[in-house]
Design a protein around this motif. Structure first.
Motif, PDB file in Angstrom:
ATOM      1  N   ALA A   1     -51.351  59.986   1.653  1.00 57.58           N
ATOM      2  CA  ALA A   1     -50.232  59.108   1.928  1.00 57.58           C
ATOM      3  C   ALA A   1     -50.036  58.154   0.760  1.00 57.58           C
ATOM      4  O   ALA A   1     -50.989  57.667   0.190  1.00 57.58           O
ATOM      5  N   ALA A   2     -48.801  57.911   0.429  1.00 61.90           N
ATOM      6  CA  ALA A   2     -48.469  56.979  -0.648  1.00 61.90           C
ATOM      7  C   ALA A   2     -48.040  55.668  -0.040  1.00 61.90           C
ATOM      8  O   ALA A   2     -47.390  55.627   0.988  1.00 61.90           O
ATOM      9  N   SER A   3     -48.397  54.583  -0.697  1.00 57.90           N
ATOM     10  CA  SER A   3     -48.047  53.267  -0.187  1.00 57.90           C
ATOM     11  C   SER A   3     -47.342  52.485  -1.282  1.00 57.90           C
ATOM     12  O   SER A   3     -47.680  52.606  -2.449  1.00 57.90           O
ATOM     13  N   GLN A   4     -46.373  51.702  -0.886  1.00 58.61           N
ATOM     14  CA  GLN A   4     -45.683  50.839  -1.838  1.00 58.61           C
ATOM     15  C   GLN A   4     -45.681  49.429  -1.279  1.00 58.61           C
ATOM     16  O   GLN A   4     -45.240  49.203  -0.161  1.00 58.61           O
ATOM     17  N   ARG A   5     -46.176  48.491  -2.044  1.00 57.36           N
ATOM     18  CA  ARG A   5     -46.171  47.090  -1.623  1.00 57.36           C
ATOM     19  C   ARG A   5     -44.941  46.438  -2.237  1.00 57.36           C
ATOM     20  O   ARG A   5     -44.618  46.657  -3.383  1.00 57.36           O
ATOM     21  N   PHE A   6     -44.266  45.610  -1.486  1.00 59.54           N
ATOM     22  CA  PHE A   6     -43.058  44.970  -1.946  1.00 59.54           C
ATOM     23  C   PHE A   6     -43.353  43.557  -2.409  1.00 59.54           C
ATOM     24  O   PHE A   6     -43.182  42.597  -1.671  1.00 59.54           O
ATOM     25  N   GLY A   7     -43.817  43.434  -3.656  1.00 60.32           N
ATOM     26  CA  GLY A   7     -44.041  42.130  -4.254  1.00 60.32           C
ATOM     27  C   GLY A   7     -44.848  41.214  -3.364  1.00 60.32           C
ATOM     28  O   GLY A   7     -45.968  41.519  -2.993  1.00 60.32           O
ATOM     29  N   GLN A   8     -44.265  40.076  -3.009  1.00 59.38           N
ATOM     30  CA  GLN A   8     -44.964  39.072  -2.211  1.00 59.38           C
ATOM     31  C   GLN A   8     -45.001  39.411  -0.736  1.00 59.38           C
ATOM     32  O   GLN A   8     -45.680  38.765   0.031  1.00 59.38           O
ATOM     33  N   TRP A   9     -44.247  40.406  -0.310  1.00 60.75           N
ATOM     34  CA  TRP A   9     -44.149  40.686   1.123  1.00 60.75           C
ATOM     35  C   TRP A   9     -45.410  41.319   1.652  1.00 60.75           C
ATOM     36  O   TRP A   9     -46.190  41.899   0.910  1.00 60.75           O
ATOM     37  N   SER A  17     -47.694  62.898   3.372  1.00 63.96           N
ATOM     38  CA  SER A  17     -47.502  64.140   2.634  1.00 63.96           C
ATOM     39  C   SER A  17     -47.336  65.312   3.600  1.00 63.96           C
ATOM     40  O   SER A  17     -46.939  66.388   3.214  1.00 63.96           O
ATOM     41  N   LEU A  18     -47.629  65.078   4.872  1.00 61.52           N
ATOM     42  CA  LEU A  18     -47.461  66.099   5.889  1.00 61.52           C
ATOM     43  C   LEU A  18     -46.135  65.873   6.593  1.00 61.52           C
ATOM     44  O   LEU A  18     -45.998  64.967   7.390  1.00 61.52           O
ATOM     45  N   GLY A  19     -45.138  66.629   6.261  1.00 60.54           N
ATOM     46  CA  GLY A  19     -43.857  66.515   6.927  1.00 60.54           C
ATOM     47  C   GLY A  19     -42.918  65.512   6.294  1.00 60.54           C
ATOM     48  O   GLY A  19     -41.768  65.405   6.674  1.00 60.54           O
ATOM     49  N   GLY A  20     -43.384  64.737   5.319  1.00 61.74           N
ATOM     50  CA  GLY A  20     -42.524  63.821   4.598  1.00 61.74           C
ATOM     51  C   GLY A  20     -42.022  62.637   5.395  1.00 61.74           C
ATOM     52  O   GLY A  20     -41.073  61.984   4.996  1.00 61.74           O
ATOM     53  N   GLU A  21     -42.622  62.324   6.537  1.00 61.25           N
ATOM     54  CA  GLU A  21     -42.175  61.184   7.333  1.00 61.25           C
ATOM     55  C   GLU A  21     -42.714  59.889   6.746  1.00 61.25           C
ATOM     56  O   GLU A  21     -43.745  59.867   6.106  1.00 61.25           O
ATOM     57  N   SER A  22     -41.984  58.811   6.982  1.00 58.84           N
ATOM     58  CA  SER A  22     -42.387  57.506   6.485  1.00 58.84           C
ATOM     59  C   SER A  22     -42.700  56.585   7.645  1.00 58.84           C
ATOM     60  O   SER A  22     -42.137  56.716   8.726  1.00 58.84           O
ATOM     61  N   ALA A  23     -43.583  55.651   7.395  1.00 58.75           N
ATOM     62  CA  ALA A  23     -43.903  54.607   8.371  1.00 58.75           C
ATOM     63  C   ALA A  23     -43.877  53.283   7.640  1.00 58.75           C
ATOM     64  O   ALA A  23     -44.203  53.203   6.459  1.00 58.75           O
ATOM     65  N   CYS A  24     -43.485  52.253   8.330  1.00 60.79           N
ATOM     66  CA  CYS A  24     -43.499  50.901   7.777  1.00 60.79           C
ATOM     67  C   CYS A  24     -44.621  50.156   8.494  1.00 60.79           C
ATOM     68  O   CYS A  24     -44.635  50.089   9.719  1.00 60.79           O
ATOM     69  N   ILE A  25     -45.571  49.645   7.730  1.00 61.06           N
ATOM     70  CA  ILE A  25     -46.741  49.002   8.335  1.00 61.06           C
ATOM     71  C   ILE A  25     -47.011  47.654   7.679  1.00 61.06           C
ATOM     72  O   ILE A  25     -46.552  47.374   6.577  1.00 61.06           O
ATOM     73  N   ALA A  26     -47.786  46.827   8.357  1.00 59.47           N
ATOM     74  CA  ALA A  26     -48.262  45.579   7.765  1.00 59.47           C
ATOM     75  C   ALA A  26     -49.228  45.948   6.649  1.00 59.47           C
ATOM     76  O   ALA A  26     -50.118  46.776   6.841  1.00 59.47           O
ATOM     77  N   GLN A  27     -49.054  45.345   5.503  1.00 59.34           N
ATOM     78  CA  GLN A  27     -49.888  45.684   4.349  1.00 59.34           C
ATOM     79  C   GLN A  27     -51.300  45.134   4.468  1.00 59.34           C
ATOM     80  O   GLN A  27     -52.257  45.796   4.149  1.00 59.34           O
ATOM     81  N   TRP A  28     -51.434  43.903   4.914  1.00 56.89           N
ATOM     82  CA  TRP A  28     -52.738  43.263   4.969  1.00 56.89           C
ATOM     83  C   TRP A  28     -53.425  43.547   6.296  1.00 56.89           C
ATOM     84  O   TRP A  28     -52.789  43.673   7.316  1.00 56.89           O
ATOM     85  N   LEU A  81     -38.220  50.472  11.428  1.00 51.10           N
ATOM     86  CA  LEU A  81     -37.882  51.458  10.402  1.00 51.10           C
ATOM     87  C   LEU A  81     -37.178  52.652  11.027  1.00 51.10           C
ATOM     88  O   LEU A  81     -36.148  53.117  10.521  1.00 51.10           O
ATOM     89  N   ALA A  82     -37.696  53.160  12.148  1.00 47.73           N
ATOM     90  CA  ALA A  82     -37.063  54.302  12.817  1.00 47.73           C
ATOM     91  C   ALA A  82     -35.642  53.950  13.241  1.00 47.73           C
ATOM     92  O   ALA A  82     -34.712  54.754  13.067  1.00 47.73           O
ATOM     93  N   TRP A  83     -35.447  52.743  13.781  1.00 51.27           N
ATOM     94  CA  TRP A  83     -34.113  52.309  14.193  1.00 51.27           C
ATOM     95  C   TRP A  83     -33.167  52.245  12.992  1.00 51.27           C
ATOM     96  O   TRP A  83     -32.044  52.729  13.055  1.00 51.27           O
ATOM     97  N   ARG A  84     -33.631  51.637  11.885  1.00 45.66           N
ATOM     98  CA  ARG A  84     -32.790  51.528  10.690  1.00 45.66           C
ATOM     99  C   ARG A  84     -32.453  52.901  10.123  1.00 45.66           C
ATOM    100  O   ARG A  84     -31.336  53.123   9.669  1.00 45.66           O
ATOM    101  N   MET A  85     -33.408  53.811  10.149  1.00 48.78           N
ATOM    102  CA  MET A  85     -33.168  55.151   9.614  1.00 48.78           C
ATOM    103  C   MET A  85     -32.150  55.902  10.470  1.00 48.78           C
ATOM    104  O   MET A  85     -31.383  56.713   9.961  1.00 48.78           O
ATOM    105  N   GLU A  86     -32.138  55.640  11.773  1.00 50.25           N
ATOM    106  CA  GLU A  86     -31.172  56.280  12.671  1.00 50.25           C
ATOM    107  C   GLU A  86     -29.777  55.683  12.532  1.00 50.25           C
ATOM    108  O   GLU A  86     -28.793  56.363  12.764  1.00 50.25           O
ATOM    109  N   THR A  87     -29.690  54.412  12.179  1.00 52.17           N
ATOM    110  CA  THR A  87     -28.398  53.727  12.182  1.00 52.17           C
ATOM    111  C   THR A  87     -27.799  53.541  10.790  1.00 52.17           C
ATOM    112  O   THR A  87     -26.720  52.978  10.667  1.00 52.17           O
TER     113      THR A  87
END
Length: 100
Positions: A1-9, A17-28, A81-87
């Protein structure tokens, strides 16, 4: 799985990598939280819950336990994230945004 941290957030998009789905999680994780980071997570959680149904996080709800800001944020951010991706046609990195 790849992770991207958004600066100060304190959240990130994790792409599977399995199925290409994304999840939004708390980083810390709980043990790493400062009071400032906790405040940002709580504000982001509140923002997410203005747009999705967070009833399961309330006492007696199916997702109340573990009862901490990281666990609640992980659940709510992923639902948001799922809601935003649907809308919208946003990329996951853009959709995983909680208005600072």
């Amino acid at each position: 799985a790849a992770s991207q941290r958004f600066g100060q957030w304190n959240w990130s998009v994790v792409s599977s990598s399995l199925g290409g789905e994304s999840a939004c999680i708390a980083q810390w994780r709980q043990e790493e939280l400062t009071s400032e980071a906790t405040g940002r997570l709580e504000r982001a959680l509140s923002y997410a819950c203005e747009h999705i149904d967070c009833t399961p996080l309330q006492p007696g709800g199916a997702r109340h336990f573990p009862n901490n800001v990281v666990a609640h944020a992980d659940w709510a951010f992923d639902r948001y994230l799922a809601w935003r991706m649907e809308t919208s046609d946003e990329a996951p990195e853009d959709a995983c945004d909680f208005n600072g």
